[in-house]
Design a protein around this motif. Structure first.
Motif: not given
Length: 303
Positions: A128-129, A134-135, A197-198, A204-205
């Motif tokens: 889920g995460r 994120l970088q 785009a993906f 999410s952030f």
């Protein structure tokens, strides 16, 4: 013998590599980012071609494929379904790496009767995460930064290795042909647009991902091999370990001294395991094809 082809799926032109003229069909699904069918599957295509009919497709806006689509796993599952409908087989085996693993899994959950065997390699869609990604998402939000970073990264093989250090176990030990393949992708105009785009659609952030099949794994009826690099810095090994416990008919193979790009970091080890997992070509009755008669091939070469 290998060749290339193009399939029209809706408004998309899906390019693919093709190898092998006999044996069970195997379809290879590449990942997101600096990738396409050749980058991830160059060695696997060659290793399987003697005994299997191999197809490795490029997703829209990757490699030589084109198409204006919403870049999500759901969309790619539809693309994969359309691609498989162009092939003359009732059942195929699927192998997918990273994002491509999530796509192959999504298709297998929806169409278990069409999938003989499934191989998920450092796969997306099993948790889920994904905070480690994120970088890349933050950089993509700065206007021009993605393209600037891509150009800067492609200036030398040393700069390419620095980029790959965030994805592999040992960037300094990577073979030069792999580095050259990645560098070539970095130098291609627009080669990162689909990935950007993906990310916007799937991540999410907070690090939460849009596609998580964990709750569906116990219902998966397809025999599944999970392969994961022990030192994968992007997708947690725990994802595959948990999936192997939840999927009724599953095996897990953890490859040492390997990061996220298993088919290129440890090609011999990976290809041997994949061949062992796929249907035995000696026990499957399949038609033989001449070079001109290979289904799905529009251009044939000997490379």
């Amino acid at each position: 013998m290998s060749g290339t082809g193009v399939a029209t799926i809706g408004d998309c032109r899906i390019a693919y590599r093709r190898a092998g003229t006999s044996g069970p069909p195997v379809v290879l699904c590449h990942g997101a980012g600096i990738d396409d069918a050749t980058v991830s599957w160059r060695h696997a295509i060659d290793a399987l071609a003697d005994d299997y009919r191999v197809y490795a497709l490029d997703w829209p806006e990757y490699g030589n494929s084109s198409g204006d689509v919403e870049h999500t796993v759901e969309t790619y599952v539809d693309i994969l379904e359309g691609f498989l409908e162009t092939l003359p087989f009732e059942r195929v085996s699927l192998a997918g790496i990273s994002m491509g693993g999530g796509v192959a899994l999504g298709y297998a959950l929806d169409n278990p009767d069409r999938v003989e065997r499934l191989a998920l390699v450092d796969s997306y869609g099993l948790g889920g995460r994904l905070s480690s990604a994120l970088q890349w998402k933050f950089l993509s939000q700065i206007p021009g930064m993605t393209e600037f970073g891509k150009i800067a990264a492609s200036t030398s093989t040393r700069s390419v290795r620095r980029v790959l250090a965030s994805l592999v176990a040992d960037a300094d030990a990577l073979p030069e042909p792999f580095v050259d393949d990645v560098r070539q992708k970095l130098m291609e105009p627009g080669s990162i647009q689909a990935f950007t785009a993906f990310q916007n659609n799937e991540l999410s952030f907070s690090g939460r991902v849009a596609t998580n099949f964990v709750d569906d794994l116990e219902s998966l009826s397809v025999p599944t091999l999970l392969v994961h690099g022990e030192d994968d810095p992007l997708v947690p090994l725990e994802w595959s370990e948990r999936a192997a416990k939840l999927i009724p008919d599953a095996e897990l193979d953890v490859i040492e001294d390997c990061g996220h790009w298993t088919p290129r970091e440890r090609p011999d080890r990976f290809n041997e395991r994949l061949r062992d997992w796929l249907p035995d070509p000696q026990r499957v009755s399949t038609p033989q094809y001449t070079k001109a008669g290979m289904p799905g091939v529009t251009r044939v070469s000997s490379d």
